[in-house]
Every structure is written in structure tokens, then in C-alpha cells.
Design a protein around this motif. Structure first.
Motif, PDB file in Angstrom:
ATOM      1  N   PRO B 181      44.209  39.981  49.664  1.00 27.71           N
ATOM      2  CA  PRO B 181      45.436  39.908  50.478  1.00 27.71           C
ATOM      3  C   PRO B 181      45.255  39.096  51.757  1.00 27.71           C
ATOM      4  O   PRO B 181      46.225  38.607  52.329  1.00 27.71           O
ATOM      5  N   CYS B 182      44.018  38.907  52.203  1.00 28.12           N
ATOM      6  CA  CYS B 182      43.775  38.137  53.424  1.00 28.12           C
ATOM      7  C   CYS B 182      44.009  36.650  53.202  1.00 28.12           C
ATOM      8  O   CYS B 182      44.002  35.876  54.155  1.00 28.12           O
ATOM      9  N   GLY B 183      44.194  36.251  51.932  1.00 26.79           N
ATOM     10  CA  GLY B 183      44.471  34.849  51.655  1.00 26.79           C
ATOM     11  C   GLY B 183      43.290  34.077  51.093  1.00 26.79           C
ATOM     12  O   GLY B 183      43.453  32.945  50.638  1.00 26.79           O
ATOM     13  N   ARG B 184      42.112  34.665  51.111  1.00 25.16           N
ATOM     14  CA  ARG B 184      40.928  34.022  50.550  1.00 25.16           C
ATOM     15  C   ARG B 184      40.634  34.595  49.161  1.00 25.16           C
ATOM     16  O   ARG B 184      41.396  35.383  48.630  1.00 25.16           O
ATOM     17  N   ARG B 185      39.496  34.165  48.620  1.00 27.30           N
ATOM     18  CA  ARG B 185      39.058  34.677  47.325  1.00 27.30           C
ATOM     19  C   ARG B 185      37.646  35.244  47.440  1.00 27.30           C
ATOM     20  O   ARG B 185      36.835  34.755  48.210  1.00 27.30           O
ATOM     21  N   GLY B 186      37.393  36.255  46.610  1.00 30.09           N
ATOM     22  CA  GLY B 186      36.025  36.727  46.472  1.00 30.09           C
ATOM     23  C   GLY B 186      35.488  37.506  47.657  1.00 30.09           C
ATOM     24  O   GLY B 186      34.275  37.610  47.812  1.00 30.09           O
ATOM     25  N   CYS B 187      36.373  38.046  48.498  1.00 29.86           N
ATOM     26  CA  CYS B 187      35.910  38.879  49.612  1.00 29.86           C
ATOM     27  C   CYS B 187      35.226  40.131  49.057  1.00 29.86           C
ATOM     28  O   CYS B 187      35.634  40.681  48.038  1.00 29.86           O
ATOM     29  N   TRP B 188      34.176  40.571  49.757  1.00 28.86           N
ATOM     30  CA  TRP B 188      33.370  41.697  49.287  1.00 28.86           C
ATOM     31  C   TRP B 188      34.233  42.914  49.004  1.00 28.86           C
ATOM     32  O   TRP B 188      33.981  43.653  48.039  1.00 28.86           O
ATOM     33  N   GLU B 189      35.274  43.147  49.828  1.00 28.72           N
ATOM     34  CA  GLU B 189      36.072  44.363  49.624  1.00 28.72           C
ATOM     35  C   GLU B 189      36.909  44.317  48.353  1.00 28.72           C
ATOM     36  O   GLU B 189      37.433  45.344  47.926  1.00 28.72           O
ATOM     37  N   ARG B 190      37.025  43.157  47.728  1.00 28.23           N
ATOM     38  CA  ARG B 190      37.692  43.091  46.426  1.00 28.23           C
ATOM     39  C   ARG B 190      36.794  43.638  45.310  1.00 28.23           C
ATOM     40  O   ARG B 190      37.238  43.824  44.180  1.00 28.23           O
ATOM     41  N   TYR B 191      35.508  43.875  45.608  1.00 28.97           N
ATOM     42  CA  TYR B 191      34.533  44.294  44.594  1.00 28.97           C
ATOM     43  C   TYR B 191      33.881  45.639  44.911  1.00 28.97           C
ATOM     44  O   TYR B 191      33.301  46.247  44.010  1.00 28.97           O
ATOM     45  N   ALA B 192      33.949  46.055  46.162  1.00 32.44           N
ATOM     46  CA  ALA B 192      33.113  47.195  46.561  1.00 32.44           C
ATOM     47  C   ALA B 192      33.853  48.241  47.393  1.00 32.44           C
ATOM     48  O   ALA B 192      33.223  49.115  47.973  1.00 32.44           O
ATOM     49  N   SER B 193      35.178  48.171  47.442  1.00 33.58           N
ATOM     50  CA  SER B 193      35.968  49.171  48.167  1.00 33.58           C
ATOM     51  C   SER B 193      36.580  50.171  47.185  1.00 33.58           C
ATOM     52  O   SER B 193      36.444  50.036  45.962  1.00 33.58           O
ATOM     53  N   GLY B 194      37.283  51.151  47.731  1.00 37.34           N
ATOM     54  CA  GLY B 194      38.026  52.070  46.872  1.00 37.34           C
ATOM     55  C   GLY B 194      39.066  51.345  46.039  1.00 37.34           C
ATOM     56  O   GLY B 194      39.269  51.670  44.859  1.00 37.34           O
ATOM     57  N   SER B 195      39.728  50.354  46.628  1.00 37.99           N
ATOM     58  CA  SER B 195      40.705  49.564  45.870  1.00 37.99           C
ATOM     59  C   SER B 195      40.036  48.857  44.704  1.00 37.99           C
ATOM     60  O   SER B 195      40.594  48.773  43.602  1.00 37.99           O
ATOM     61  N   ALA B 196      38.830  48.310  44.948  1.00 35.04           N
ATOM     62  CA  ALA B 196      38.114  47.592  43.893  1.00 35.04           C
ATOM     63  C   ALA B 196      37.739  48.544  42.755  1.00 35.04           C
ATOM     64  O   ALA B 196      37.932  48.224  41.573  1.00 35.04           O
ATOM     65  N   LEU B 197      37.251  49.719  43.115  1.00 35.36           N
ATOM     66  CA  LEU B 197      36.892  50.694  42.076  1.00 35.36           C
ATOM     67  C   LEU B 197      38.124  51.054  41.259  1.00 35.36           C
ATOM     68  O   LEU B 197      38.053  51.178  40.022  1.00 35.36           O
ATOM     69  N   GLY B 198      39.264  51.206  41.939  1.00 37.42           N
ATOM     70  CA  GLY B 198      40.508  51.498  41.231  1.00 37.42           C
ATOM     71  C   GLY B 198      40.875  50.399  40.253  1.00 37.42           C
ATOM     72  O   GLY B 198      41.288  50.667  39.118  1.00 37.42           O
ATOM     73  N   LEU B 199      40.689  49.150  40.671  1.00 39.88           N
ATOM     74  CA  LEU B 199      40.985  48.016  39.797  1.00 39.88           C
ATOM     75  C   LEU B 199      40.055  48.000  38.578  1.00 39.88           C
ATOM     76  O   LEU B 199      40.499  47.841  37.439  1.00 39.88           O
ATOM     77  N   PHE B 200      38.755  48.173  38.837  1.00 39.02           N
ATOM     78  CA  PHE B 200      37.791  48.200  37.726  1.00 39.02           C
ATOM     79  C   PHE B 200      38.155  49.328  36.750  1.00 39.02           C
ATOM     80  O   PHE B 200      38.049  49.181  35.525  1.00 39.02           O
ATOM     81  N   ALA B 201      38.558  50.467  37.318  1.00 37.28           N
ATOM     82  CA  ALA B 201      38.917  51.620  36.489  1.00 37.28           C
ATOM     83  C   ALA B 201      40.121  51.286  35.613  1.00 37.28           C
ATOM     84  O   ALA B 201      40.103  51.529  34.393  1.00 37.28           O
ATOM     85  N   ASP B 202      41.166  50.708  36.230  1.00 34.01           N
ATOM     86  CA  ASP B 202      42.370  50.342  35.473  1.00 34.01           C
ATOM     87  C   ASP B 202      42.016  49.392  34.337  1.00 34.01           C
ATOM     88  O   ASP B 202      42.463  49.567  33.202  1.00 34.01           O
ATOM     89  N   GLU B 203      41.190  48.381  34.646  1.00 32.73           N
ATOM     90  CA  GLU B 203      40.782  47.402  33.629  1.00 32.73           C
ATOM     91  C   GLU B 203      40.061  48.086  32.472  1.00 32.73           C
ATOM     92  O   GLU B 203      40.128  47.631  31.329  1.00 32.73           O
TER      93      GLU B 203
END
Lengths: 309, 309
Positions: B181-203
């Protein structure tokens, strides 16, 4: 403390920077001006541990024969250096490991020798008398064979708990990416060092980094693209460091600075897009190092003078 | 300075932590023990700027009505906070930008209000009375909706040149990776935050982070693999920070700590392989935060007490 001005060696400090290709020694006076310079190729291959120590010893002896006594000796080496001067690991120095460089050189030279990380030495020099002078929150990044660096935060050098801070080259920018001699994958220095530029150049049909830089300088489209890709990788790591520590200034040093006119504008441009919320914050200023290849040796001399009498 | 023990509010400090989902207020005594707690949901959506300020104001007023006068008020907010208490950017708070939170709350409450970054508040609390107590070189990483953090180096909190240090979540770990959402790609929080875990789980066919954590806890192979992948991404960023600043201790905080028994052993394992020269150095110790969800509010109270009388 004052001493008579005619005492031999008063105020003169010797610094040696052990690089991946050469060992560079400088003798500086008590204003940190270089008054003499000495160099040897860095020995590589079998038996290089002893040979590297020999090269440093030779430089120290030649320097003292030439300029007379010095008050202190400091040495910068590339790798993890403990606070006691033990080189724990040096992947860019034939994998030398657990070598008590400070102890061995002190024995050989029968005097106190201070040993520190080469990039920490360069940081001290650029911070004290180079392009980071007077900056309280400063990051130095050296782009050479690998990537090293160091941190000044809150007005002092921050070496971390064990003196191992500043290993920026091994921050991962793509964990599934290119293999690194350190044993991991996707380390930043595989994408943003001189070695990386050389690899990108080879892949693009150029004969190494110098050739692709020359071609980019003369406007060759393929070369410009390769250099731009390299610049964007440099920016990725710089932005990460800026996000982490919010420096006022980032100084770019190391051997690649000679060719900064080719790649640095791209780094500045990509940095703006790689930095978090770049449009809503005070931006760190990117500066080029000013002490050139002597930064490490000058900083080693300074650290030696500060600690090594 | 001593004051009579029966003076109203003496030594009591109020701290409010504005989170992505709730605002938590605590009143602490002069030993930093929490004596009362207050909460409100964090308003989201249209008009949320005023609504967030209302929620904080409500907590402050309710706290004072309940426990009596307090000596100081500190507020932690998620985003880039300038040294003057202006919230420059808050991607996890509906994109609030350039909001003078300190000035507006001080006006509304007719008293001095100190505003700082929420993770900096948590750092101060964990460093002072939590699991980082007494550590001179400390990194705090908060794993929640996003990833925040802060640094203690050389025995003091290092906020950087503008107070923006600790934005670890936006260090890029894959510049061609997932959009942020910050406008960049590949930020660490896209892979290692609660949101990221939720995404991996959904997938992976699980209904969000809590479900995949529960399934992994009961040994479901697919869930264990997802959590292991998540753990390895957490380790990648922790190792990068360790390479950069060489902390003695890294404290893991934030909402995910509640489920650390599921993912933390994997983080410790992957950290060893992600850290540069892990076999040849003193290793940073990974610890879990001990102050739980109150860390930010307690730290805000501490910072308010230190600066806000």
C-alpha cells in the motif's frame, strides 16, 4: 599533553588498509594530512594468510624506514573483526577466518597494532575529515568488490554489540536470488557491488564493469540500461538503510566512486522511488566520498592514533 | 524533587497507543506500573482523521474522570512522526498525512501532549521495563498489521536525523515482489507481518492467519509449511537488521507475539541460516516482548512523563 616538536615521530600515525587487491599504507601527521604512501599487492591463493601479514609488515617497515618513527599503527581488514582485533571471517580475502591479526602483527612488529574493519576505518575518515564531516546521523556505504559500510548515529560511531555492524552487503534483497560466496542467496552485494556490475556487464555482452561503464558514458543504449539496472539495485539497499536508521546523509564510497558520474544520477533517481514515503519526509542527502581510495588507510591511522599508543 | 504523596496526580502518567484496530490508554504510576486501562475502537473510513483525534480525546477524558488528574499525556501513533509531533504519513491509518497530532490534541485538551511513533513507544517500554531491559544495543521489531520497530544503540534510543528511524517494514526484500500500500513492491511487511500471514493462509485455503496458526499448532502439514515460509521471511528481515547494526538482542513484539509458540522456533532456525557468518560470530539473541499489547501505551506514558510536563 604537549611534546617537544622535534621529537621523532611525534604526531605521525601509520594506517594500512588491506583491500581485496592491494594493501595501501599512509603516514599522516597530527592534522591527518597524508605525508607518505606505500603499497603492495594483496597476496591471494594458497598460504595467503601468512602472505597478507607479511605484506602489512613490509609496508609498516618500509614506512618507518622512509619517514622515521611513527607513534601508532592501525590496520583495516575486510571482514568481521572482533573488538579484540580478531578477523573472524573474510569471504573476500580467500576465506581467512579466526585470525588474530592484531595479536600477530603486534608480535611481529613488537608494538601495539590496532586492527578494525576496513569500512569502519573508512567511515571514521569520511566522518572526521571527508564528506560526512560534522554529520551526527551518517551512513557510509562502500561499493567495491563487495559492499561494506558503517554507521554514525547520535554523533558517534555505532559498531554494535560485537563490532560487527555495517555488514550491509549481506542484507538480503532477494532471498531466492543469486548465490553469494557467503553461502546465502540474494545478498545486496550480489546486485550492487563492482562484482555485480561486472556480472551484469558480462551477461549483456560487455567485457566487465569498466567496459559497460565506458559504453554507457558514450550513450550505448544497452549499456545505459545495464547501468540503470545496477543503479536501481544500489538504491534499493540505500533506501532500506534510510528506512531503518533515518540518516541525515548517506556517503557512497569505495572503488566504484571513480565512475560515479555514470551511475550516481540513476541511484539518486531510483532512491526517491525506493524510499518509504519519500514525498512526505526530509530526505537523506546522498553524497560521494571525498577521500578516495585512501579513506580506509587514513581512518586506520586515526583509529590507531586514538587507541594504539 | 519530592512532592507530598497526597498531591493529586503526582507521578501518574497517561499513555495512549493508537493502533490499526484499537486505541489503548493506560495510566501508570511513577514506577511505570499500570493502574488503569481504557480502550476505544480506532475509527476507520471517511472522516477518520477527526474521529481518531476524538477517540484519543475520549480516552484521555475518561481516564482523568476515572483516576483523577495525571501529570502528563503521551500518545503513540503508527506512521512517520516528526520530532514536533506531526504525523507525516500513516498508510495503516487510512493514509492520514501531515496531521499535527501533537498540536491538535494539545489544543483540544488544553495541556501539553507528546506524540511519537508507536513502535518507538513500544521500544522505550520494552527497553526500560520489558524484555530488552538493560541492553545497550537492542532492536525491537513489532509484527502486527504491518512491521514497525526501533533501535537502541550505544545505550540510547536512536531515532535518526528526523525521528523516522525504525521503518523496518518497508525495507525491500524483493523489489519485484508483492505490491505494498505504500506504493512500492516487495516491502518486508508484505511477507512477515500479520497481514502477510493472512495472505499466505488465504492462498493455502485457510481462512486467515488465526486459522492457519491453529491448524499448524495441531500438526496440519500444509499449515505447518505456510507458517514455516512465514517464519523464514521474518528471519530474512531480522538477519538484515542484525547484519546492519549488530544488536546484542532483538526483541520481537506486536500482536503476533501471542502466537509465537507456533512460528518463533522456525524464526530462530531460519535466522541462523539467514545471518551472515552465523557460525563465526556472537549471535544476537532473539527474545519475545514481555509487555504484550500494552507496550506502546506504557512507552507513550513514559515519553510523555519524560518530556511532557
Amino acid at each position: 599533553m604537549t611534546r617537544p616538536p622535534d621529537s621523532p615521530g611525534v604526531g605521525r600515525r601509520l594506517g594500512v588498509d588491506v583491500g581485496g587487491t592491494k594493501c595501501l599504507g599512509v603516514v599522516a601527521d597530527d592534522t591527518d594530512s597524508v605525508i607518505a604512501e606505500f603499497r603492495r599487492p594483496t597476496p591471494r591463493g594458497l598460504g595467503s594468510t601468512a602472505a597478507v601479514l607479511n605484506a602489512v609488515e613490509d609496508i609498516v617497515r618500509e614506512a618507518i624506514e622512509t619517514v622515521g618513527p611513527v607513534d601508532s599503527v592501525g590496520v583495516g581488514v575486510p571482514g568481521l573483526v572482533s573488538r579484540a582485533g580478531v578477523l573472524r571471517a573474510a569471504p573476500n580475502l580467500d576465506g581467512i577466518a579466526d585470525l588474530d591479526v592484531a595479536g600477530m602483527l603486534s608480535d611481529r612488529l613488537a608494538r601495539s597494532v590496532i586492527v578494525d574493519n576496513d569500512a569502519t576505518c573508512a567511515l571514521v575518515a569520511e566522518w572526521s575529515i571527508g564528506s560526512g564531516h560534522g554529520i551526527d546521523d551518517l551512513v557510509l556505504v562502500t561499493l567495491g568488490t563487495g559492499i561494506g559500510g558503517g554507521l554514525v548515529l547520535g554523533g558517534d560511531v555505532r559498531r554494535g554489540a560485537n563490532g560487527f555492524a555495517g555488514e550491509f552487503g549481506h542484507m538480503m534483497v532477494d532471498p531466492d536470488g543469486l548465490p553469494c560466496p557467503c553461502g546465502r542467496r540474494g545478498c545486496w552485494e550480489r546486485y550492487a557491488s563492482g562484482s555485480a556490475l561486472g556480472l551484469f556487464a558480462d551477461e549483456g555482452g560487455f567485457a566487465g564493469g569498466p567496459e559497460v561503464l565506458a559504453a554507457a558514458r558514450s550513450g550505448d543504449t544497452a549499456a545505459v540500461e545495464i547501468v540503470d539496472r545496477f543503479s536501481s539495485w544500489v538504491a534499493v539497499g540505500l533506501a532500506g538503510l534510510a528506512n531503518a536508521v533515518d540518516p541525515e546523509v548517506i556517503v557512497i564510497g569505495g572503488g566504484l566512486v571513480r565512475d560515479a558520474n555514470v551511475f550516481f544520477p540513476g541511484v539518486e533517481r531510483h532512491f526517491m522511488t525506493a524510499l518509504y514515503s519519500a514525498d512526505r519526509r526530509s530526505l537523506p542527502e546522498l553524497r560521494l566520498a571525498t577521500l578516495g581510495e585512501r579513506a580506509g588507510a587514513i581512518g586506520a591511522a586515526m583509529l590507531g592514533a586514538a587507541h594504539g599508543r
